[in-house]
Write a protein that holds these residues in place. Structure first.
Motif, PDB file in Angstrom:
ATOM      1  N   PRO A  53      82.249  57.912 144.943  1.00 18.09           N
ATOM      2  CA  PRO A  53      81.221  57.296 145.691  1.00 18.09           C
ATOM      3  C   PRO A  53      80.166  57.980 146.192  1.00 18.09           C
ATOM      4  CG  PRO A  53      83.429  56.708 146.535  1.00 18.09           C
ATOM      5  CD  PRO A  53      83.595  57.869 145.574  1.00 18.09           C
ATOM      6  N   ILE A  54      78.981  57.686 146.300  1.00 17.33           N
ATOM      7  CA  ILE A  54      77.995  58.431 146.931  1.00 17.33           C
ATOM      8  C   ILE A  54      77.301  57.507 147.941  1.00 17.33           C
ATOM      9  CG2 ILE A  54      77.377  59.831 144.985  1.00 17.33           C
ATOM     10  CD1 ILE A  54      75.087  57.867 144.083  1.00 17.33           C
ATOM     11  N   GLY A  87      70.645  58.013 141.578  1.00 15.15           N
ATOM     12  CA  GLY A  87      71.820  58.297 142.396  1.00 15.15           C
ATOM     13  C   GLY A  87      71.871  59.447 143.120  1.00 15.15           C
ATOM     14  N   SER A  88      72.808  60.185 142.736  1.00 12.74           N
ATOM     15  CA  SER A  88      72.954  61.729 143.505  1.00 12.74           C
ATOM     16  C   SER A  88      71.835  62.622 143.090  1.00 12.74           C
ATOM     17  CB  SER A  88      74.376  62.261 143.367  1.00 12.74           C
ATOM     18  OG  SER A  88      74.330  62.567 141.816  1.00 12.74           O
ATOM     19  N   GLY A  89      71.590  62.369 141.844  1.00 15.81           N
ATOM     20  CA  GLY A  89      70.622  63.415 141.263  1.00 15.81           C
ATOM     21  C   GLY A  89      71.352  64.275 140.125  1.00 15.81           C
ATOM     22  N   TYR A  90      72.554  64.190 139.975  1.00 15.45           N
ATOM     23  CA  TYR A  90      73.358  64.864 139.171  1.00 15.45           C
ATOM     24  C   TYR A  90      72.948  65.191 137.752  1.00 15.45           C
ATOM     25  CZ  TYR A  90      77.375  67.170 136.735  1.00 15.45           C
ATOM     26  OH  TYR A  90      78.179  67.831 136.152  1.00 15.45           O
ATOM     27  N   GLN A  91      72.779  63.754 137.269  1.00 15.87           N
ATOM     28  CA  GLN A  91      72.436  63.658 135.744  1.00 15.87           C
ATOM     29  C   GLN A  91      70.932  64.226 135.524  1.00 15.87           C
ATOM     30  OE1 GLN A  91      73.608  61.492 132.564  1.00 15.87           O
ATOM     31  NE2 GLN A  91      72.163  63.275 132.074  1.00 15.87           N
ATOM     32  N   TYR A 109      65.950  53.459 148.594  1.00 14.74           N
ATOM     33  CA  TYR A 109      65.023  54.566 148.885  1.00 14.74           C
ATOM     34  C   TYR A 109      65.936  55.779 149.618  1.00 14.74           C
ATOM     35  CZ  TYR A 109      61.070  51.554 148.318  1.00 14.74           C
ATOM     36  OH  TYR A 109      59.977  50.987 147.919  1.00 14.74           O
ATOM     37  N   GLN A 110      66.971  55.524 150.381  1.00 20.66           N
ATOM     38  CA  GLN A 110      68.033  56.518 151.017  1.00 20.66           C
ATOM     39  C   GLN A 110      68.426  57.336 149.923  1.00 20.66           C
ATOM     40  OE1 GLN A 110      68.305  53.042 151.667  1.00 20.66           O
ATOM     41  NE2 GLN A 110      68.805  53.156 154.120  1.00 20.66           N
ATOM     42  N   LEU A 111      69.132  56.757 148.818  1.00 17.75           N
ATOM     43  CA  LEU A 111      69.700  57.579 147.682  1.00 17.75           C
ATOM     44  C   LEU A 111      68.553  58.657 147.277  1.00 17.75           C
ATOM     45  CD1 LEU A 111      72.063  55.195 145.618  1.00 17.75           C
ATOM     46  CD2 LEU A 111      72.751  57.198 147.120  1.00 17.75           C
ATOM     47  N   ALA A 130      60.717  55.946 143.904  1.00 21.90           N
ATOM     48  CA  ALA A 130      61.477  54.635 144.145  1.00 21.90           C
ATOM     49  C   ALA A 130      60.804  53.573 143.351  1.00 21.90           C
ATOM     50  CB  ALA A 130      61.427  54.313 145.579  1.00 21.90           C
ATOM     51  N   GLY A 131      61.939  52.598 142.738  1.00 19.71           N
ATOM     52  CA  GLY A 131      61.084  51.368 142.266  1.00 19.71           C
ATOM     53  C   GLY A 131      62.070  50.907 141.342  1.00 19.71           C
TER      54      GLY A 131
END
Ligand code: SAM
Length: 212
Positions: A53-54, A87-91, A109-111, A130-131
């Protein structure tokens, strides 16, 4: 930290055992600190081969899934890749660490803000906004690769339209419970597709995905 380095090496061995062979993908996954992309509460499980979970009911994908999708994309250094679902930005960090020019879209937006801060802090240069990713990001088309990290009922036409000649779209397609990964290659007017079973993603929500 030494402990995370060891765990990351074990994760790489597991990915190899599961059939991931692209050296560039394995090298990137050995470099990027996955523990910096998970919530503090799950840091001890950062290198387990599972989704985590993120927040906001979303997840960071399982390492094997990230590796398989990245390998399937076959993106080369300097090429342009659009990711849907930051998501988290990992990919995005994995692709950036392979020298790919990354464009990523997130609907939450928060993520997005959290991922941007994390990527900046770790020094990954990624264009993020965002979008609704089901519409693509036409300003920077065409893309050599498009990678969708959420499951869609159908293939969003704008993503096919924004793919360059010889480019690849990797996208999970199916119902809400299970999807097949579609690996689609644009060859002239044709789209050649390979399907791989057995994936489970959070839903792709948008105009050309699931409704909210
Ligand atoms: N790639 C991410 C990572 O490395 O952490 C994992 C992404 S998570 C499995 C899927 C993400 O897709 C979620 O953050 C979700 O908010 C996002 N999403 C869902 N529908 C979207 C859409 N239409 N446009 C952009 N992002 C979307």
């Amino acid at each position: 930290m030494r402990r995370f380095d060891d765990e990351r090496r074990e994760m790489i061995q597991l990915l190899k055992d599961r059939g991931i062979s692209d050296k560039r993908v394995l090298e990137a996954m050995e470099k990027v600190p996955r523990h910096m992309f998970v919530m503090e509460a799950f840091i001890n499980r950062a290198y387990d081969d599972c989704a985590l979970p993120i927040g906001y009911s979303q997840t960071i994908s399982q390492p094997y899934t990230v590796a398989f999708m990245t390998e399937s994309l076959k993106a080369k250094e300097g090429e342009k890749v659009l990711e849907i679902g930051t998501g988290s930005g990992y990919q995005a960090a994995i692709l950036a660490s392979m020298g790919v020019r990354v464009f990523t879209i997130e609907r939450n937006y928060q993520l997005l803000n959290e991922a941007r801060k994390r990527l900046d802090k770790l020094g990954y240069r990624v264009a993020a906004r965002a979008g609704d990713g089901t519409l693509g990001w036409s300003d920077f088309k065409p893309y050599n690769g498009i990678l969708v990290t959420a499951g869609s009922p159908t293939i969003p036409q704008p993503l096919l339209d924004q793919l360059d000649e010889g480019g690849r779209l990797v996208i999970p397609i199916g119902g809400l419970d299970e999807q097949k990964l579609h690996i689609i290659e644009k060859k002239g007017e044709e789209f050649l597709t390979r399907e791989v079973q057995g994936f489970k993603f959070v839903p792709l929500i948008g105009k050309r995905g699931w409704s909210n």
